[in-house]
Design a protein around this motif. Structure first.
Motif: not given
Length: 361
Positions: A197-207
């Motif tokens: 699930w986390l891998g699908r999130m854009n963790l490059q985005e600071g927010r």
């Protein structure tokens, strides 16, 4: 550039997860648990079940990233090819883990990884909400099994949780794998699903990072406080042993509160690692640790064969102090960093990582 930073952030986190794993494993294998001052016992306990949780979550993230392009294409043949690659890797890890088990390494996690990967291949196209729902489902089933059946069946003495008597039988292997091994499918696959699930999130985005960090810290803090309160309230009614069994946040046994707390600490640690590698991407120390994270499969095998083997050679495998186990862990981690830096000057992958890719491509 950000994509690269994101990837090295995962490698950075993987290296520190390995360090935590070294502390836990060398403490257990040398019989050093509880053999030290209170502050040292408290420090080493911070890593119990937390480092492994981060490892499994990172594995789930890795599968999502590896199959991202295939899933986005919508091409069933491409998706099938990705699944087949995952299944090959799962068989490799299963075989490697069982090989380590023959060396009497009962704490192996690789054969569990093999099963996690096998199941994950079916889920790479599943909706994200279903992933979270499945994670909760595995957690609920695990809690039911722990309450319904004897969670200690199969484990034999004299040292607790060091020898699984009937592991090499069909019944014993299944019980260990699904129910009461070190990292059983119920509930440990929940960590892997959270990673998918986390891998699908854009963790490059600071927010998104900031929100995840705050939520994960809040979850862990709330669960830890709740655990203490529930144990305090329930102990006079059901006794210390039963209340600890139900409401403890330690990995044995991995109940609902443990999974929630460990998930929170794992995600918080991961986010902090992403921040560090983004801020100090060109640091030599960060680069060295990143290289170590890229060779964790090799180092995992190495800590069993070389790390424990050396302890046997020098006669320090049993009845050791926590101080010795911690110092040995730090030394082995430093040794791993040096080996990683030297190796990566000539090769892009670790030796076992290279073999796995050759066998499973």
């Amino acid at each position: 550039m950000k994509t690269k930073q994101r990837i090295i952030g995962y490698d950075f986190a993987r290296a520190w997860a390995m360090f935590g794993m070294l502390i836990v494993n060398f403490t257990v294998i040398t019989g050093a648990e509880g053999n030290g001052p209170a502050w040292l016992r408290a420090f080493t306990s911070l890593f119990e079940g937390r480092a492994s949780a981060l490892f499994v979550i990172l594995a789930g993230i890795g599968i999502t990233l590896m199959t991202k392009r295939a899933v986005a294409s919508g091409d069933q043949l491409v998706i099938k090819a990705s699944r087949q690659k995952i299944w090959k890797r799962s068989m490799f890890l299963l075989a490697l883990g069982l090989l380590l088990y023959t060396l009497e390494w009962t704490g192996d996690i690789l054969h569990y990884y093999g099963v996690y990967l096998f199941l994950a291949a079916f889920l790479i196209v599943v909706n994200s909400r279903w992933l979270v729902g499945l994670a909760l489902g595995f957690l609920v089933v695990a809690q039911f099994l722990q309450l319904r059946y004897n969670a200690f069946e199969g484990w034999a003495g004299p040292v607790p949780f060091m020898n699984y008597a009937d592991f090499w039988t069909i019944e014993g292997f299944a019980r260990n794998l699904f129910f009461n091994g070190y990292h059983p499918l119920f509930p440990w696959f929940s960590f892997f699903l959270i990673g998918l699930w986390l891998g699908r999130m854009n963790l490059q985005e600071g927010r998104i990072r900031k929100r995840l960090l705050l939520i994960s810290i809040a979850i862990t803090t709330t669960v830890e406080v709740l655990s203490k309160v529930l144990i305090h309230i329930s102990t006079p009614w059901i006794g210390t042993e039963a209340s600890t069994f139900l409401f403890n946040t330690g990995p044995i046994l991995p109940n609902v509160l443990y999974i929630l707390s460990a998930t929170g600490t794992a995600i918080a640690g991961l986010i902090l690692c992403l921040y560090v590698t983004e801020r100090w991407a060109n640091s030599r120390m960060v680069t060295a640790i990143v290289h170590t994270g890229q060779l964790t499969l090799t180092h995992y095998v190495g800590h069993v064969v070389i790390g424990i083997g050396f302890l046997v050679l020098i006669g320090r495998l049993t009845n050791q102090s926590l101080a010795f186990a911690l110092i040995y862990s730090v030394c082995f981690f430093a040794f791993s960093i040096v080996i990683s830096v030297v190796w990566r000057k000539k090769f892009s992958r670790g030796p076992i990582e290279w073999v796995m890719r050759k066998v499973t491509e």
